[in-house]
Design a protein around this motif. Structure first.
Motif, PDB file in Angstrom:
ATOM      1  N   GLU A 147      45.090  47.145  45.281  1.00  0.00           N
ATOM      2  CA  GLU A 147      44.968  45.803  44.706  1.00  0.00           C
ATOM      3  C   GLU A 147      45.689  45.707  43.365  1.00  0.00           C
ATOM      4  O   GLU A 147      46.268  44.671  43.033  1.00  0.00           O
ATOM      5  CB  GLU A 147      43.491  45.439  44.525  1.00  0.00           C
ATOM      6  CG  GLU A 147      42.721  45.261  45.825  1.00  0.00           C
ATOM      7  CD  GLU A 147      42.932  43.894  46.446  1.00  0.00           C
ATOM      8  OE1 GLU A 147      43.714  43.094  45.883  1.00  0.00           O
ATOM      9  OE2 GLU A 147      42.323  43.636  47.489  1.00  0.00           O
ATOM     10  N   PHE A 173      48.416  41.251  50.781  1.00  0.00           N
ATOM     11  CA  PHE A 173      47.784  41.014  49.481  1.00  0.00           C
ATOM     12  C   PHE A 173      48.299  39.750  48.793  1.00  0.00           C
ATOM     13  O   PHE A 173      47.856  39.420  47.695  1.00  0.00           O
ATOM     14  CB  PHE A 173      48.016  42.211  48.560  1.00  0.00           C
ATOM     15  CG  PHE A 173      47.325  43.466  49.018  1.00  0.00           C
ATOM     16  CD1 PHE A 173      46.055  43.779  48.558  1.00  0.00           C
ATOM     17  CD2 PHE A 173      47.927  44.322  49.912  1.00  0.00           C
ATOM     18  CE1 PHE A 173      45.406  44.929  48.981  1.00  0.00           C
ATOM     19  CE2 PHE A 173      47.294  45.478  50.344  1.00  0.00           C
ATOM     20  CZ  PHE A 173      46.027  45.782  49.878  1.00  0.00           C
ATOM     21  N   ARG A 209      44.228  41.540  54.013  1.00  0.00           N
ATOM     22  CA  ARG A 209      44.092  42.742  53.192  1.00  0.00           C
ATOM     23  C   ARG A 209      43.584  43.934  53.997  1.00  0.00           C
ATOM     24  O   ARG A 209      44.025  45.053  53.797  1.00  0.00           O
ATOM     25  CB  ARG A 209      43.126  42.473  52.035  1.00  0.00           C
ATOM     26  CG  ARG A 209      43.740  41.737  50.863  1.00  0.00           C
ATOM     27  CD  ARG A 209      42.674  41.415  49.837  1.00  0.00           C
ATOM     28  NE  ARG A 209      43.238  41.041  48.560  1.00  0.00           N
ATOM     29  CZ  ARG A 209      43.771  39.869  48.294  1.00  0.00           C
ATOM     30  NH1 ARG A 209      43.813  38.948  49.231  1.00  0.00           N
ATOM     31  NH2 ARG A 209      44.265  39.598  47.086  1.00  0.00           N
TER      32      ARG A 209
END
Length: 231
Positions: free
Chosen positions: A66, A126, A219
């Motif tokens: 992330e 993402f 994700r």
């Protein structure tokens, strides 16, 4: 060791040296996420203790993936992260995606499907905005072009079947794989996704171009139209 020693240049230099040596000897599997972040941060912050910043980034974004996938402007909102640090973190992601892309290109996609999915999730999963990517394939199902044709809002990307097919003809592609992301993380195809896919499939088929699959990535998940019987 007393906390004051963390401010000692000799201590910090020794810590950096020990961490680098351990990384070289044992490999990335034996270092924690915050330590891997430290190694990256060493490149943009040549002096001082970067462990607090590494842990702050993990607390703010949740994981190493992330962090490197976050927009540079979001990274620079964290105290201690300047432009050079943001660039160092984004360069790690760019290098990882470049490596995955090259590995996928070296083989027919049908024989490296898991790698293809991993690459698509890393490249698009993402993103905070929807992207529509097309993988153009040759007769041996090798990728001859990998292009993002459209980018939209957080929940919509305009896609024009005629543009997809025209680009396939320009490249001499004989097959396609469509890929787009759902920023929400829910990879369930919408009615619009299904209708658009059928339009592209029909338009491509009239010119002898095969649509192998349409993959929606998030994700932590993906959905294959072919696997769900939608193609």
């Amino acid at each position: 060791m007393p906390r004051d020693d963390l401010l000692n240049p000799d201590y910090n230099a020794g810590h950096r040296r020990r961490l680098r040596n351990r990384f070289l000897k044992t490999g990335p599997e034996r270092v924690a996420d915050y330590e891997l972040l430290e190694l990256v941060l060493f490149q943009s912050r040549p002096r001082g203790d970067v462990k607090p910043l590494a842990k702050m980034l993990l607390e703010r974004f949740g994981s190493f993936s992330e962090i490197i996938s976050a927009p540079a402007e979001d990274l620079m909102k964290v105290r201690g992260v300047g432009e050079s640090t943001a660039i160092a973190l984004k360069a790690v992601r760019a290098a990882a995606i470049r490596l995955m892309q090259e590995e996928v290109r070296e083989r027919a996609v049908v024989s490296s499907w898991d790698q293809l999915i991993a690459y698509c999730r890393a490249a698009m999963g993402f993103s905070k905005r929807e992207q529509f990517r097309v993988l153009f394939l040759d007769k041996k199902n090798r990728i001859i072009a990998d292009e993002v044709l459209q980018e939209g809002t957080v929940d919509h990307t305009p896609v024009y079947p005629r543009e997809v097919v025209a680009r396939a003809l320009d490249l001499g592609a004989t097959a396609l794989i469509l890929v787009h992301n759902h920023p929400s993380g829910d990879t369930t195809p919408s009615k619009a996704d299904i209708e658009m896919t059928n339009q592209i499939r029909q338009a491509a088929a009239t010119l002898g171009i095969v649509l192998h699959d349409h993959i929606i990535v998030g994700r932590a998940a993906h959905t294959s139209f072919k696997a769900r019987g939608l193609l």
